[in-house]
Design an enzyme around this catalytic site. Sequence first.
Site, PDB file in Angstrom:
ATOM      1  N   LYS A  52     -13.757   6.785 -10.902  1.00 47.97           N
ATOM      2  CA  LYS A  52     -13.894   5.416 -11.409  1.00 47.97           C
ATOM      3  C   LYS A  52     -14.037   4.428 -10.255  1.00 47.97           C
ATOM      4  CE  LYS A  52     -11.478   6.597 -15.660  1.00 47.97           C
ATOM      5  NZ  LYS A  52     -10.239   6.617 -16.445  1.00 47.97           N
ATOM      6  N   GLN A  96      -4.103   4.808 -16.280  1.00 51.43           N
ATOM      7  CA  GLN A  96      -4.570   6.183 -16.468  1.00 51.43           C
ATOM      8  C   GLN A  96      -3.520   7.007 -17.209  1.00 51.43           C
ATOM      9  OE1 GLN A  96      -7.656   7.127 -15.705  1.00 51.43           O
ATOM     10  NE2 GLN A  96      -7.385   9.253 -16.318  1.00 51.43           N
ATOM     11  N   ASP A 119     -10.586   0.129 -21.589  1.00 48.90           N
ATOM     12  CA  ASP A 119     -10.543   1.493 -22.128  1.00 48.90           C
ATOM     13  C   ASP A 119     -10.770   1.490 -23.643  1.00 48.90           C
ATOM     14  OD1 ASP A 119     -10.196   3.706 -20.442  1.00 48.90           O
ATOM     15  OD2 ASP A 119      -8.076   3.257 -20.111  1.00 48.90           O
TER      16      ASP A 119
HETATM   17  N1  GUN Z   1      -7.001  10.032 -19.427  1.00 50.69           N
HETATM   18  C1  GUN Z   1      -8.028  10.827 -19.782  1.00 50.69           C
HETATM   19  N2  GUN Z   1      -9.105  10.064 -20.113  1.00 50.69           N
HETATM   20  C2  GUN Z   1      -8.719   8.773 -19.944  1.00 50.69           C
HETATM   21  C3  GUN Z   1      -9.383   7.537 -20.103  1.00 50.69           C
HETATM   22  O1  GUN Z   1     -10.563   7.453 -20.496  1.00 50.69           O
HETATM   23  N3  GUN Z   1      -8.650   6.415 -19.811  1.00 50.69           N
HETATM   24  C4  GUN Z   1      -7.356   6.474 -19.413  1.00 50.69           C
HETATM   25  N4  GUN Z   1      -6.714   5.314 -19.173  1.00 50.69           N
HETATM   26  N5  GUN Z   1      -6.709   7.622 -19.244  1.00 50.69           N
HETATM   27  C5  GUN Z   1      -7.389   8.764 -19.511  1.00 50.69           C
END
Ligand code: GUN
Length: 292
Positions: A52, A96, A119
């Site tokens: 990211k 996350q 998200d």
């Molecule tokens: N854990 C696995 N996929 C994601 C995601 O798309 N966003 C977040 N915040 N955590 C994750």
Amino acid sequence: MQIIDGKAISAAIKQEIAQEVEAILANGGKRPHLAAILVGHDGGSETYVANKVKACEECGFTSTLIRYEDDITEEQLLTKVQELNEDPDVDGFIVQLPLPKHIDEQKVTEAIDYRKDVDGFHPVNAGRLAIGLPCYLSATPNGILELLRRYNIETKGKKCVVLGRSNIVGKPVASLMMQKQYPGDATVTVCHSHTANIEDECRNADIIIAALGQPHFVKENMVKEGAVIIDVGTTRVPDATRKSGFRLCGDVDYDNVAPKCSYITPVPGGVGPMTIVSLMKNTLLAAKHEIY
Ligand code: GUN
């Protein structure tokens, strides 16, 4: 059979976003800013967050990574979330997941200001998605729709089977596929661990979206000739021939299923790269205040 190239599409979208950022800056606007909170050292989470941050660089965004050890308290984490909610320079942020067991993930998710929830996990965004209102779409479903759009894949009146009912993929992608729009207007069936005759449901499907997290669940005999297959699975399976010690395995038995399909996403290189690009698109929307 055509392979849906998520890697190429995501690279093209990142370029489009970077051009838009250049235009914003040329007009005296502010560089979009995404912040990410990472707790602990989970291997998968480390990789996702690093990707990211890299995508932010490619798109011309500012990124801030805030790291905590596993022993951070829920209260400390909630204080940081509040700080980011109130920071006018941060357009959007993510926490996350998964979080350590002693922290209530739902409480943290709901503490994020829904206007910065890029998200799309906050109940306000999940609810608005379900009833077709503008919102931050959660990243994987949005990435899947973008692939269908870019390959001009017909969805109206098609029978779409979604395998898996998670809040992050199964439920939102099922909602989107049934909405009055393109991609959408499909007749959607959601299958899960208690579905009777799941093989028959799959055999009747024009489009299968597999998001179960069970390696090679979808076999050749479960797929209709000419079906569209979207594979969301990314299970890490041990592989001593790889430097990392593992390889990513999709929910679809790709080698045997692919010859029967009209379109199919590979793993890796299909849905995965699109997920991160969707987060970048949401961050750009947040910076432009286009939704809230
Ligand atoms: N854990 C696995 N996929 C994601 C995601 O798309 N966003 C977040 N915040 N955590 C994750």
